[in-house]
Enzyme design. Structure first.
Site, PDB file in Angstrom:
ATOM      1  N   SER A   1       0.818  -1.216   0.000  1.00  0.00           N
ATOM      2  CA  SER A   1       0.000   0.000   0.000  1.00  0.00           C
ATOM      3  C   SER A   1       0.848   1.259   0.000  1.00  0.00           C
ATOM      4  O   SER A   1       0.490   2.253  -0.640  1.00  0.00           O
ATOM      5  CB  SER A   1      -0.928  -0.003   1.216  1.00  0.00           C
ATOM      6  OG  SER A   1      -1.741  -1.159   1.219  1.00  0.00           O
TER       7      SER A   1
ATOM      8  N   HIS B   1       0.910   4.530   4.536  1.00  0.00           N
ATOM      9  CA  HIS B   1       0.157   5.184   3.459  1.00  0.00           C
ATOM     10  C   HIS B   1       0.568   6.652   3.322  1.00  0.00           C
ATOM     11  O   HIS B   1       0.805   7.145   2.212  1.00  0.00           O
ATOM     12  CB  HIS B   1      -1.344   5.094   3.749  1.00  0.00           C
ATOM     13  CG  HIS B   1      -1.899   3.718   3.616  1.00  0.00           C
ATOM     14  ND1 HIS B   1      -3.251   3.450   3.646  1.00  0.00           N
ATOM     15  CD2 HIS B   1      -1.295   2.516   3.462  1.00  0.00           C
ATOM     16  CE1 HIS B   1      -3.452   2.165   3.509  1.00  0.00           C
ATOM     17  NE2 HIS B   1      -2.275   1.571   3.402  1.00  0.00           N
TER      18      HIS B   1
END
Length: 418
Positions: free
Chosen positions: A316, A374
């Site tokens: 991610s 992230h």
């Protein structure tokens, strides 16, 4: 006999009288009392142990201490100097290797173009349609089907963009060509009759295992019980683990859930065309690998600061860097939802929403995702397309020149473009 009977009667009456006059508590002897349990001798309190008993049964209010949970165990913060040095070194190595790979790719393309032109000149005039027709008729039905399948794979591969070919990997295409040619050799022994133009392009294509293919292989390894220890040690990033540096890059290719991998790879597939058209294939690979390590480093820092030392995995962080780079470079582009194509958003608004959600998750301590990773990937992607490209990639010329001098010392310092 009469006298004996009177004596016995008198004794019996006296026994009954004595029995009725005796208290109920004394009817049973000591043995019967102990066996039946009707009455037990009370224990005398020990003056030496009385205080201990009272203290042990004292309530928290009597003891003077308020009730509450036991104090948490203080876990020492893991050192992060080695992971930081690994992040800096791996990022520099990634961009240096990407610059050299770009040089070698351009050089290989020039050589392949020259060889293809020469082979085309040799084939012209010496081979006509009758030759090709005869060669096709020599093949069996199975071999003809294999060649048709090979041409379908070539058509599909040519329809993909360069970014999609990069993330998918051209290893599959090359292996398909090799299997088809091996089938021709094993079944028909017609290697000598296959024209040279069919063989050269298949083996001249570079062999690069794509990002999606590597993630799929790692996902399969998670399903092998004997590899669980190795996967947890090297393919999950945890600042409290003894092995902290190598998992920073390996965890970027690791997914335990199929849904998690499909979601990340779909986003990567969607934005691969845009990022490769902006940066090029080699520079994109350097940004992707560096973003994976940098996002994990930021996750290490946040975990060590908060004391929540739990493992994490997934691509991610690197995928967020790709998404953020494209959205920052093209903020007016329209993006939609896969199942709701009628709803569209601008790329700039999507980027702002994702950064706001990850920032809130990091501050509030949400544990559904690794919001620190992230956020680190997104910030790195925005920084690179804004400033990093000028600071890093445009200063690769000395490294490429030195590599060219090492590869061809007799060239006198001249090098091809790139």
């Amino acid at each position: 006999m009469a006298w004996r009977g009177c004596v016995m009667k008198w004794a019996k009456i006296e026994f009954l009288r004595s029995t009725n006059s005796t208290p109920r508590a004394t009817r049973l002897n000591a043995r019967d009392q102990q066996t039946c349990g009707f009455r037990r001798e009370a224990r005398r309190p020990d003056p030496n142990k009385g205080n201990v008993t009272r203290d042990s049964k004292a309530t928290p209010s009597e003891a003077g201490t308020p009730p509450g949970p036991p104090p948490p165990i203080k876990v020492p913060r893991p050192p992060l100097f080695k992971p930081l040095m690994f992040t800096v070194g791996f990022t520099g190595f990634s961009f240096g290797a990407a610059a050299i790979l770009q040089y070698e790719t351009l050089k290989s393309r020039v050589q392949n173009a020259k060889e293809a032109e020469e082979s085309e000149k040799l084939s012209q005039g010496s081979q006509d349609m009758a030759y090709w027709h005869d060669w096709w008729n020599q093949l069996s039905g199975f071999q003809q089907q294999l060649l048709l399948l090979l041409s379908m794979v070539d058509d599909f591969w040519s329809s993909l963009t360069e970014g999609q070919r990069t993330v998918t990997g051209d290893l599959f295409c090359r292996q398909t060509h090799m299997l088809s040619l091996c089938s021709l050799i094993l079944h028909g022994h017609v290697f000598e009759t296959v024209p040279h133009v069919f063989i050269v392009p298949s083996f001249l294509r570079p062999c690069f295992p794509g990002i999606i293919a590597v993630n799929a292989v790692v996902l399969c390894c998670w399903r092998i019980p004997s590899m669980q220890r190795t996967m947890i040690k090297y393919f999950t990033s945890n600042p409290a683990s003894k092995t902290r540096c190598l998992p920073m890059i390996l965890s970027s290719f690791s997914h335990y859930s199929v849904i998690h991998m499909v979601a990340n790879m779909y986003v990567l597939w969607t934005f691969s065309s845009g990022i490769v058209s902006l940066l090029g294939r080699e520079q994109f690979l350097a940004v992707y690998l560096s973003a994976g390590v940098i996002s994990t480093m930021l996750s290490y820092i946040c975990k060590a600061a908060s004391g929540r030392l739990h493992p994490s995995l997934g691509a991610s962080g690197a995928v967020m860097a790709v998404l953020a780079a494209v959205c920052a470079k093209m903020p007016e582009a329209k993006l939609g939802i896969i199942f709701l194509p009628m709803i569209t958003f601008t790329a700039g608004n999507v980027l702002k929403a994702l950064v706001a959600i990850d920032t809130a998750g990091l501050i509030l301590g949400w544990r559904l995702f690794d919001h620190a990773a992230h956020l680190g990937g997104a910030l790195f992607g925005i920084w690179y397309v804004s400033y990093g490209h000028k600071l890093i990639w445009r200063k690769r010329e000395p490294l490429v020149k030195r590599w060219h001098d090492m590869r061809s010392p007799a060239a006198g310092g001249s090098r091809p473009g790139g």
